[in-house]
Motif scaffolding. Structure first.
Motif, PDB file in Angstrom:
ATOM      1  N   MET A  21       2.865   1.325  -6.668  1.00  8.25           N
ATOM      2  CA  MET A  21       2.534   1.726  -5.325  1.00  8.25           C
ATOM      3  C   MET A  21       2.135   0.487  -4.523  1.00  8.25           C
ATOM      4  O   MET A  21       1.408  -0.370  -5.009  1.00  8.25           O
ATOM      5  N   LEU A  22       2.622   0.422  -3.319  1.00  6.02           N
ATOM      6  CA  LEU A  22       2.216  -0.612  -2.370  1.00  6.02           C
ATOM      7  C   LEU A  22       1.223   0.028  -1.419  1.00  6.02           C
ATOM      8  O   LEU A  22       1.501   1.065  -0.820  1.00  6.02           O
ATOM      9  N   LYS A  23       0.061  -0.575  -1.302  1.00  7.42           N
ATOM     10  CA  LYS A  23      -0.971  -0.063  -0.400  1.00  7.42           C
ATOM     11  C   LYS A  23      -1.380  -1.188   0.542  1.00  7.42           C
ATOM     12  O   LYS A  23      -1.775  -2.259   0.094  1.00  7.42           O
ATOM     13  N   ILE A  24      -1.237  -0.954   1.839  1.00  5.21           N
ATOM     14  CA  ILE A  24      -1.594  -1.926   2.871  1.00  5.21           C
ATOM     15  C   ILE A  24      -2.784  -1.362   3.636  1.00  5.21           C
ATOM     16  O   ILE A  24      -2.749  -0.216   4.087  1.00  5.21           O
ATOM     17  N   LEU A  25      -3.840  -2.178   3.758  1.00 14.78           N
ATOM     18  CA  LEU A  25      -5.088  -1.727   4.375  1.00 14.78           C
ATOM     19  C   LEU A  25      -5.476  -2.622   5.545  1.00 14.78           C
ATOM     20  O   LEU A  25      -5.821  -3.793   5.338  1.00 14.78           O
ATOM     21  N   GLU A  26      -5.392  -2.093   6.762  1.00 15.37           N
ATOM     22  CA  GLU A  26      -5.855  -2.805   7.961  1.00 15.37           C
ATOM     23  C   GLU A  26      -5.342  -4.243   8.025  1.00 15.37           C
ATOM     24  O   GLU A  26      -6.076  -5.161   8.395  1.00 15.37           O
ATOM     25  N   ASN A  78      -1.635   0.052   8.312  1.00 17.13           N
ATOM     26  CA  ASN A  78      -1.973   0.805   7.113  1.00 17.13           C
ATOM     27  C   ASN A  78      -0.698   1.466   6.600  1.00 17.13           C
ATOM     28  O   ASN A  78       0.084   2.004   7.394  1.00 17.13           O
ATOM     29  N   ALA A  79      -0.480   1.414   5.288  1.00 16.37           N
ATOM     30  CA  ALA A  79       0.694   2.059   4.705  1.00 16.37           C
ATOM     31  C   ALA A  79       0.460   2.307   3.230  1.00 16.37           C
ATOM     32  O   ALA A  79      -0.238   1.550   2.562  1.00 16.37           O
ATOM     33  N   ASN A  80       1.037   3.378   2.726  1.00 18.39           N
ATOM     34  CA  ASN A  80       1.070   3.685   1.298  1.00 18.39           C
ATOM     35  C   ASN A  80       2.515   3.998   0.948  1.00 18.39           C
ATOM     36  O   ASN A  80       3.104   4.908   1.533  1.00 18.39           O
ATOM     37  N   ILE A  81       3.073   3.260   0.025  1.00 15.81           N
ATOM     38  CA  ILE A  81       4.442   3.509  -0.429  1.00 15.81           C
ATOM     39  C   ILE A  81       4.360   3.771  -1.924  1.00 15.81           C
ATOM     40  O   ILE A  81       3.994   2.894  -2.699  1.00 15.81           O
ATOM     41  N   ARG A  97      11.646   5.373  -1.315  1.00 15.48           N
ATOM     42  CA  ARG A  97      12.531   4.419  -0.642  1.00 15.48           C
ATOM     43  C   ARG A  97      12.152   4.321   0.826  1.00 15.48           C
ATOM     44  O   ARG A  97      11.929   5.332   1.483  1.00 15.48           O
ATOM     45  N   VAL A  98      12.089   3.096   1.308  1.00 15.86           N
ATOM     46  CA  VAL A  98      11.765   2.862   2.719  1.00 15.86           C
ATOM     47  C   VAL A  98      12.716   1.809   3.273  1.00 15.86           C
ATOM     48  O   VAL A  98      13.323   1.047   2.518  1.00 15.86           O
ATOM     49  N   ALA A  99      12.826   1.771   4.575  1.00 18.07           N
ATOM     50  CA  ALA A  99      13.644   0.756   5.242  1.00 18.07           C
ATOM     51  C   ALA A  99      12.745  -0.005   6.210  1.00 18.07           C
ATOM     52  O   ALA A  99      11.863   0.569   6.838  1.00 18.07           O
ATOM     53  N   ILE A 100      12.968  -1.308   6.292  1.00 21.29           N
ATOM     54  CA  ILE A 100      12.255  -2.145   7.257  1.00 21.29           C
ATOM     55  C   ILE A 100      13.295  -2.577   8.287  1.00 21.29           C
ATOM     56  O   ILE A 100      14.234  -3.300   7.954  1.00 21.29           O
ATOM     57  N   VAL A 101      13.122  -2.129   9.510  1.00 21.72           N
ATOM     58  CA  VAL A 101      14.077  -2.451  10.568  1.00 21.72           C
ATOM     59  C   VAL A 101      13.334  -3.063  11.748  1.00 21.72           C
ATOM     60  O   VAL A 101      12.151  -2.801  11.951  1.00 21.72           O
ATOM     61  N   ALA A 105      -5.967 -10.903   8.313  1.00 19.59           N
ATOM     62  CA  ALA A 105      -7.037  -9.921   8.156  1.00 19.59           C
ATOM     63  C   ALA A 105      -6.500  -8.780   7.307  1.00 19.59           C
ATOM     64  O   ALA A 105      -5.288  -8.578   7.210  1.00 19.59           O
ATOM     65  N   GLY A 106      -7.393  -8.035   6.683  1.00 21.49           N
ATOM     66  CA  GLY A 106      -6.990  -6.908   5.860  1.00 21.49           C
ATOM     67  C   GLY A 106      -6.459  -7.351   4.513  1.00 21.49           C
ATOM     68  O   GLY A 106      -6.634  -8.509   4.105  1.00 21.49           O
ATOM     69  N   SER A 107      -5.832  -6.430   3.810  1.00 26.08           N
ATOM     70  CA  SER A 107      -5.346  -6.727   2.473  1.00 26.08           C
ATOM     71  C   SER A 107      -4.193  -5.814   2.100  1.00 26.08           C
ATOM     72  O   SER A 107      -3.888  -4.856   2.809  1.00 26.08           O
ATOM     73  N   PHE A 108      -3.580  -6.140   0.973  1.00 23.83           N
ATOM     74  CA  PHE A 108      -2.571  -5.255   0.407  1.00 23.83           C
ATOM     75  C   PHE A 108      -2.678  -5.338  -1.113  1.00 23.83           C
ATOM     76  O   PHE A 108      -3.161  -6.314  -1.657  1.00 23.83           O
ATOM     77  N   MET A 109      -2.268  -4.267  -1.759  1.00 21.73           N
ATOM     78  CA  MET A 109      -2.265  -4.206  -3.222  1.00 21.73           C
ATOM     79  C   MET A 109      -0.857  -3.868  -3.679  1.00 21.73           C
ATOM     80  O   MET A 109      -0.271  -2.888  -3.220  1.00 21.73           O
ATOM     81  N   LEU A 110      -0.328  -4.698  -4.539  1.00 21.69           N
ATOM     82  CA  LEU A 110       1.013  -4.508  -5.089  1.00 21.69           C
ATOM     83  C   LEU A 110       0.924  -4.737  -6.580  1.00 21.69           C
ATOM     84  O   LEU A 110       0.891  -5.891  -7.021  1.00 21.69           O
TER      85      LEU A 110
END
Length: 62
Positions: A1-6, A21-24, A29-33, A55-60
């Motif tokens: 899971m990819l979690k993006i926080l602020e 903010n995002a949770n995948i 499946r997602v697309a970045i456009v 600023a903020g963080s992400f967890m991968l």
């Protein structure tokens, strides 16, 4: 899971991402456009550890 926080990211004077903010989930499946220069490659460089957030963080998980 990819979690993006602020997460915020700037390159030069312009912000590319602001307080995102995002949770995948695994298997999702997602697309970045976006237009040229919108920050798509910069986002992937960030996720690969080549850049750091302003600023903020992400967890991968590995």
């Amino acid at each position: 899971m990819l979690k993006i926080l602020e997460m915020s990211l700037r390159r030069g004077p312009e912000p590319l991402l602001e307080e995102v903010n995002a949770n995948i989930a695994d298997g999702q499946r997602v697309a970045i456009v976006g237009a040229n220069g919108a920050g798509k490659t910069t986002l992937f460089k960030l996720l690969l550890g080549e850049l750091t957030t302003d600023a903020g963080s992400f967890m991968l998980p590995g």
